[in-house]
Scaffold this motif. Structure first.
Motif, PDB file in Angstrom:
ATOM      1  N   VAL A 757       0.854  -1.196   0.000  1.00  0.00           N
ATOM      2  CA  VAL A 757       0.000   0.000   0.000  1.00  0.00           C
ATOM      3  C   VAL A 757       0.886   1.240   0.000  1.00  0.00           C
ATOM      4  CG1 VAL A 757      -1.657   1.340   1.368  1.00  0.00           C
ATOM      5  CG2 VAL A 757      -1.911  -1.147   1.162  1.00  0.00           C
ATOM      6  N   ILE A 758       0.506   2.232  -0.788  1.00  0.00           N
ATOM      7  CA  ILE A 758       1.156   3.558  -0.747  1.00  0.00           C
ATOM      8  C   ILE A 758       0.247   4.460   0.078  1.00  0.00           C
ATOM      9  CG2 ILE A 758       1.967   5.514  -2.117  1.00  0.00           C
ATOM     10  CD1 ILE A 758       2.212   3.517  -4.480  1.00  0.00           C
ATOM     11  N   SER A 759       0.693   4.793   1.288  1.00  0.00           N
ATOM     12  CA  SER A 759      -0.167   5.565   2.191  1.00  0.00           C
ATOM     13  C   SER A 759       0.096   7.067   2.106  1.00  0.00           C
ATOM     14  CB  SER A 759       0.024   5.088   3.633  1.00  0.00           C
ATOM     15  OG  SER A 759       1.359   5.258   4.049  1.00  0.00           O
ATOM     16  N   ARG A 760       1.194   7.419   1.466  1.00  0.00           N
ATOM     17  CA  ARG A 760       1.478   8.848   1.254  1.00  0.00           C
ATOM     18  C   ARG A 760       2.348   8.960   0.012  1.00  0.00           C
ATOM     19  NH1 ARG A 760       4.836  12.911   5.319  1.00  0.00           N
ATOM     20  NH2 ARG A 760       4.834  14.725   3.918  1.00  0.00           N
ATOM     21  N   ALA A 761       1.929   9.790  -0.908  1.00  0.00           N
ATOM     22  CA  ALA A 761       2.683   9.944  -2.158  1.00  0.00           C
ATOM     23  C   ALA A 761       3.991  10.689  -1.891  1.00  0.00           C
ATOM     24  CB  ALA A 761       1.850  10.693  -3.179  1.00  0.00           C
TER      25      ALA A 761
END
Length: 859
Positions: A757-761
């Motif tokens: 998961v990418i939780s912050r770009a």
């Protein structure tokens, strides 16, 4: 704790040339499972075990062709939807070797072997706990002592069990004692008379003749006896001796010879007591009509006894010998009590009872309605026939029937337990042997309706129904039904052939032993007990289970096939019982081999890393639904296709989803296509992410938008019950074509598939924040500066990733179609076995994800 965090933080800063003054530290959050809750050190949160397979076949084609090997997580014979999780080839020159991953809850793998003639067999093999090596030999590895012909094994087994056969009266040493021409003395010219003043009394040594002058119209009627306390007298019956007067008894010491043409008659009860002997010459007879002939003395019958009832044993243990031309025929009941019966002629009775008696039958026991074996032993070399019921008293210590080579037992119903040893033919409608007596069959049991047993040994023996002239085959027994715990041993090409095989108690053991392979051929196999039944050894099970029983209830490790599909021919004394599937013309498997693994894997994430969240494991829920690949002849993968679904988004911030492939490099890829965010066609090329050491595909950068929300709509999807925003999950697909020989199936195992998961770009200053399954390192584009912050205790030096200081994880892979908790519902409350699984380090409640309290999202 603060000092440790600070040290780790400074170390990471030095690596990234990071200025801590530009970004605040992330403080730890409260433990969502409660203060003091922790997983043990070394717990990796894995629910998947690595397994190294080495599969060896018994090559019947001397290496000329290859066998197809397919590996399943469920039995493909009984699970129509089963698809292989791995496949390959093997022959005498090379085993099939593979590295796979299976859920830790799986206790068995099912290996299907397809031989060059396209005949299939399935073998179940136990998976080592927590994975490891599995050496699978798809054939029997016990000692092979092939039997040839009839070995008389049932007879030998009876002797070992203590059933001692009486001496044969036609043996060379005993035959003279039973030769009619030698043992009957010559009738004297003159009869001795009575003792004076004592009618019927004979002096010791007297020879008394009942002459032919006595006829049925004018018979001899005296009761004879020996005068005094000692000595014997001989009586020759040439005419008719009438013992009809009620209660007449011959109590003295008489040697009675009924000569050719002579006869003893009676119309009521009469008795010959044990002190006498009786010999009936050919042509001589006893006729007892209406009453009971009580016979207590040793008797040789070369003529006939024709009676309404016969009771043998008036206080003694007489020997009853029926000669080759002799017969005893009883219209009602013949009861032999504490006797020895040697039959070389004919014995028949409407009801034939043997009580504590030994019977050696060399000829015919026939025309019986019912037979009782009460504590008795029948050694049969001839024919035993009855129309009703053969019953025993369940006395397994003494009740037995030993049926020799070419001997026959034929009738309607066998009822109650006894030990049965068969080297010949037993042919019945029903066989109910429900006690613990042993059944040892080395030839043919033919049962037309139902067969029930407890302890069964087959040594080149068969259990079938009748021969069908229509289909030219032995028919199956309609029902084999056992309500006791059964123990079966089969060896030397034995077979049980039945429509329905039902076991109602447990534990049960069915084992194939030495020699040519044996077979259970059952259209349906049913277990009505909750205990365990095991089927193993040098055996093939051909048929179908009534249901897909769990391994704790049914443990089958022998070869299994569908009904009429086995390649094995089974031949017993009654000929070929199973001809075997001849298959087609031999050939190699077609390449590429297509593997379609439909195992579901659910990736469930918390998005707050490096701090704890609410641990409802639903911020991102993604499933891998199916993996398909084409496998070349050299074992390498051609085209690989991964199908998945973004199932739920339980977060209010923008999240992305990606996959990092850890088993191959981008240089091994010929072409990459897919359906991902913004791409709607399988034919559309996509790219691996730039600046990555490992191949990475981004499934979506905005999970809310990808699953169907409008732009910037951060509403939860599929984590609240009955919510209007719930919708179907959105599917994605990745298709990769590899260079031939570059990538093996093991390189695509689920443990090498790192969905994250990418939780912050990323921004101009900081790499993106990624959340990975416990144990997986971030991609090259992931931010490692947060290692050691908040609740995290990741360390690149220790190769420890995405685990907290309490050894808790932010992402897990669950090897099934998982029902994730509803929003705000902690997984430990929804899945009550979850805590035990974690605190035991994964040793207990490995299937914790199968039991919940209902507070889950239902698709």
């Amino acid at each position: 704790m603060a000092a440790v965090v600070s040290t780790m933080f400074l170390a990471s800063c030095a690596d990234d040339v990071y200025d801590p003054s530009k970004e605040p530290q992330t403080p730890p959050a409260e433990n969502p499972f409660g203060e003091g809750f922790a997983a043990p050190d070394g717990f990796g949160w894995t629910m998947i075990s690595p397994v190294k397979l080495n599969v060896e076949v018994k090559d019947d084609f001397n290496g000329q062709y290859k066998y197809l090997i397919e590996v399943f997580a469920t039995n493909p014979l009984h699970d129509e939807d089963a698809t292989p999780i791995a496949a390959g080839v093997a022959n005498k020159n090379a085993s099939y070797i593979a590295e796979i991953n299976v859920p830790t809850t799986i206790e068995k793998l099912y290996i299907r072997q397809t031989d060059p003639k396209q005949r299939k067999e399935v073998y179940a093999r136990a998976v080592p706990e927590n994975g490891g090596s599995m050496d699978c030999k798809l054939y029997y590895t016990g000692v092979d002592t092939k039997a040839t012909g009839n070995t008389g094994s049932a007879f030998e087994a009876a002797k070992r069990a203590g059933f001692v056969e009486p001496a044969h009266k036609d043996s060379e040493d005993l035959k003279p004692l039973y030769d009619e021409t030698k043992i009957i003395p010559e009738v004297p010219a003159v009869s001795d008379g009575y003792v004076q003043y004592n009618p019927g009394a004979l002096n010791a040594g007297a020879k008394f003749i009942i002459g032919t002058e006595y006829t049925e119209d004018a018979p001899f009627k005296d009761i004879l006896r020996v005068y005094g306390d000692n000595g014997r007298a001989t009586v020759f019956v040439q005419g008719v001796w009438d013992l009809s007067a009620s209660g007449k008894k011959l109590t003295s010491r008489l040697d009675i010879y009924i000569m050719n043409g002579g006869k003893i008659i009676g119309t009521s009860d009469f008795t010959i007591e044990p002190q006498n002997t009786l010999t009936i010459q050919s042509g001589g007879s006893i006729e007892s009509k209406g009453g009971t002939f009580n016979l207590g003395c040793s008797t040789k019958v070369y003529g006939s006894i024709d009676a309404t009832n016969v009771l043998v044993n008036e206080g003694g243990a007489p020997e009853i010998y029926i000669g080759e031309n002799g017969n005893i025929k009883v219209t009602e009941t013949a009861r032999f009590n504490n006797a020895q019966v040697f039959n070389y002629g004919v014995l028949s009775a409407n009801k034939l009872e043997f009580v504590n008696t030994t019977i050696l039958n060399k000829s015919y026991i026939e025309d019986c309605e019912d037979i009782l074996i009460n504590g008795s032993q029948i050694f049969n070399y001839g024919d035993v026939k009855f129309n009703g019921t053969l019953a025993t008293n369940n006395n397994t210590g003494t009740a037995s029937f030993i049926n020799h080579y070419q001997a026959t037992l034929a009738g309607t119903t066998w009822n109650n337990g006894a030990s049965v040893y068969n080297d010949g033919l037993i042919q019945l409608t029903d066989f109910y042997n429900t006690a613990v007596g042993e059944i040892y069959n080395s030839c043919a049991f033919i049962i037309r309706n139902e067969f029930t047993f407890v302890n069964l040994i087959l040594d080149n023996g068969s259990i079938t129904s009748d021969w069908s002239k229509t289909t030219n085959e032995w028919l199956p027994v309609p029902n084999i039904t056992c309500n006791q715990k059964v123990n079966v041993k089969m060896k030397n090409s034995s077979i049980i052939k039945t429509d329905n095989f039902t076991l109602g108690n447990s534990p049960n053991s069915i084992v194939g032993e030495q020699g040519d392979i044996s077979m259970i051929k059952a259209r349906q196999f049913t277990l009505n007990s909750r205990g365990k039944t095991s089927i193993s050894g040098n055996l093939v099970f051909e048929g179908k289970y009534a249901e897909n029983y769990p391994s704790w209830q049914l443990d089958v490790t022998c070869a299994t096939t569908g009904y009429d599909e086995s390649k094995h021919s089974i031949e017993s004394c009654s000929g070929i019982i199973n001809g075997g599937n001849e298959g087609g013309d031999p050939s190699d498997p077609e390449f590429p081999i297509i593997v379609e693994d439909a195992t579901n894997y659910t990736f469930a994430f918390e998005d707050n890393w490096p701090t704890y969240g609410d641990f409802d494991l639903n911020d991102i829920v993604t499933t891998i639904d199916k993996v398909t690949f084409a496998q070349h002849e050299d074992g390498s993968v051609g085209v690989y296709t991964l199908n998945g679904t973004l199932q739920a988004v339980g977060a209010s911030k923008k999240l992305g989803v990606g996959i990092q492939f850890l088993g191959f490099t981008a240089s091994n890829v010929v072409e990459l296509k897919g359906i991902v965010e913004g791409v709607t066609s399988n034919a559309t090329p996509i790219n691996f992410e730039s600046n990555q050491s490992n191949p990475v595909v981004i499934i979506c950068n905005d999970a809310h938008r990808f699953i169907g929300n409008s732009e910037n709509d951060r509403s939860y999807v599929n984590t609240l019950a009955n919510n209007s925003n719930n919708k179907n999950g959105v599917k994605f697909e990745i298709s990769i074509e590899f260079k031939k020989g570059a990538v093996k199936p093991k390189d695509l195992n689920i443990n090498l598939l790192d969905l994250f998961v990418i939780s912050r770009a990323a921004d101009a200053k900081t790499k993106r924040t990624e959340v990975h399954v416990a144990g997986h390192a971030p991609t090259d584009l992931g931010n490692t500066k947060l290692f050691g912050q908040g609740n995290d205790k990741s360390s690149a030096e220790e190769k420890r990733y995405y685990l907290s200081s309490e050894n808790l994880a932010w992402g897990v892979v669950i090897p099934t179609d998982f029902a994730w908790p509803l929003e705000y519902k902690n997984v430990k409350d929804v899945y009550t076995n979850f805590v035990s699984w974690v605190t035991s380090g994964g040793k207990e409640n490995k299937d914790w994800y199968n039991n919940h309290n209902g507070q889950v999202f239902k698709k």
